[in-house]
Write a protein that holds these residues in place. Structure first.
Motif, PDB file in Angstrom:
ATOM      1  N   ARG A  88       0.825  -1.211   0.000  1.00 43.82           N
ATOM      2  CA  ARG A  88       0.000   0.000   0.000  1.00 43.82           C
ATOM      3  C   ARG A  88       0.858   1.261   0.000  1.00 43.82           C
ATOM      4  O   ARG A  88       0.397   2.324   0.400  1.00 43.82           O
ATOM      5  N   ASP A  89       2.096   1.155  -0.429  1.00 43.98           N
ATOM      6  CA  ASP A  89       2.986   2.321  -0.458  1.00 43.98           C
ATOM      7  C   ASP A  89       2.412   3.466  -1.288  1.00 43.98           C
ATOM      8  O   ASP A  89       2.623   4.642  -0.982  1.00 43.98           O
ATOM      9  N   SER A  90       1.694   3.112  -2.349  1.00 51.35           N
ATOM     10  CA  SER A  90       1.112   4.153  -3.208  1.00 51.35           C
ATOM     11  C   SER A  90       0.098   4.994  -2.440  1.00 51.35           C
ATOM     12  O   SER A  90      -0.018   6.207  -2.662  1.00 51.35           O
ATOM     13  N   GLU A  91      -0.632   4.356  -1.515  1.00 51.12           N
ATOM     14  CA  GLU A  91      -1.601   5.092  -0.704  1.00 51.12           C
ATOM     15  C   GLU A  91      -0.882   6.046   0.257  1.00 51.12           C
ATOM     16  O   GLU A  91      -1.356   7.159   0.503  1.00 51.12           O
ATOM     17  N   VAL A  93       2.005   7.505  -0.304  1.00 49.41           N
ATOM     18  CA  VAL A  93       2.467   8.622  -1.135  1.00 49.41           C
ATOM     19  C   VAL A  93       1.308   9.577  -1.399  1.00 49.41           C
ATOM     20  O   VAL A  93       1.463  10.805  -1.350  1.00 49.41           O
ATOM     21  N   HIS A 137       9.675  11.921  -1.775  1.00 46.13           N
ATOM     22  CA  HIS A 137       8.579  12.672  -2.398  1.00 46.13           C
ATOM     23  C   HIS A 137       9.125  14.014  -2.902  1.00 46.13           C
ATOM     24  O   HIS A 137       9.030  15.038  -2.214  1.00 46.13           O
TER      25      HIS A 137
END
Length: 304
Positions: A88-91, A93, A137
């Motif tokens: 869930r790394d995209s969440e 970010v 980021h």
């Protein structure tokens, strides 16, 4: 219901504290709840707890606890709970992006850098949250480098903390922030571009010395060296003003305590007067029932 209570109580109050603790528990091991939180209207009310600009310099125990609780929630949104799926790394970010879009960086810089009266644990946690927001980021790092506190870049102000940290904990928090800056492509170059002072002594330093110094040392060297006597005098004046500022903060806090004590005493006095007035009214009514001229009795008493 939780967000309504937070909206009414702001950063103070035990009810707000209970709501924030409950919210922490609900989010800690639930990725779905974390993803949902940033999309609901109440999320803005939650973040408003961090906005201390224009409020009193007093940080009560309840206010400190509530600020730390909100910072913990932000940390959960950025890093996830202990059992969150790594996929869930995209969440995470996406959460970082949303938080910066909602001006959380402004609140964190106020708590971690600008507000000298904020408790040390609040300042350090805010600095760590900034570090987490910009880690891996580039867009958020760019947002941070564009921020200004007064006349200088925000990162410049953060870097100055390293030259006069109030504690080892604060120094470690700033170091954590800058290490996370370097986790972005071109992060070191972007950091160096925020420096106001030119590191003159490094320009003339031997190349071997430049190689052996860490990037953080180069940045700090650029701020603390190459200053003339006038700069040192300004530093001393600034330090004196900071001490006077802290003294004024303490005076304001003592004055607020005195006002609260005076208000409590006045309320007690008014309550006593109200009770006495009720007694006089009751006694007057009873005397009239017995045929006494109350007004005449009062006039006689006043004459004596």
């Amino acid at each position: 219901m939780i967000f309504s209570i937070i909206k009414e109580g702001g950063s103070e109050g035990e009810a707000v504290q209970v709501c924030l603790e409950l919210l922490n528990i609900l989010l800690r091991n639930s990725a779905s709840d974390q993803a949902l939180l940033t999309t609901i209207p109440g999320f803005d009310q939650l973040l408003s707890v961090l906005n201390i600009r224009g409020t009193t310099y007093k940080f009560s125990q309840a206010k400190t606890i509530n600020l730390l609780s909100v910072l913990d929630i932000i940390n959960l949104l950025i890093k996830g709970g202990p059992e969150i799926d790594p996929e869930r790394d995209s969440e995470k970010v996406a959460n970082k992006t949303v938080l910066v879009q909602k001006k959380v960086l402004d609140h964190l810089l106020m708590l971690g850098v600008e507000s000298k009266c904020a408790p040390i644990q609040v300042r350090c946690r805010a600095l760590q949250c900034i570090g987490d927001l910009i880690a891996d980021h580039p867009k958020n790092l760019e947002e941070l480098t564009n921020k200004r506190l007064g006349e200088e870049p925000a990162l410049n102000s953060v870097l100055r903390i390293l030259s006069h940290p109030s504690s080892e904990q604060e120094s470690m928090a700033v170091d954590y922030l800058f290490k996370n800056c370097q986790r972005n492509p071109g992060g070191e170059t972007m950091l160096a571009s925020t420096l106001i002072l030119e590191p003159h002594s490094m320009i003339h330093a031997p190349s071997e010395k430049q190689i052996n110094m860490s990037f953080g040392s180069v940045l700090l060297h650029g701020l603390t060296t190459g200053e003339n006597e006038g700069d040192l005098e300004i530093q001393q004046d600034t330090k004196t003003l900071e001490m006077q500022y802290h003294e004024k903060c303490q005076e304001v806090e003592e004055l607020q305590k005195k006002i609260q004590a005076d208000e409590a005493e006045l309320n007690d006095l008014l309550e006593c007067l109200g009770i006495e007035e009720q007694k006089v009214e009751k006694l007057s009514r009873r005397l009239r029932e017995l045929g006494e001229d109350v007004d005449k009795l009062l006039e006689t008493e006043n004459d004596e």
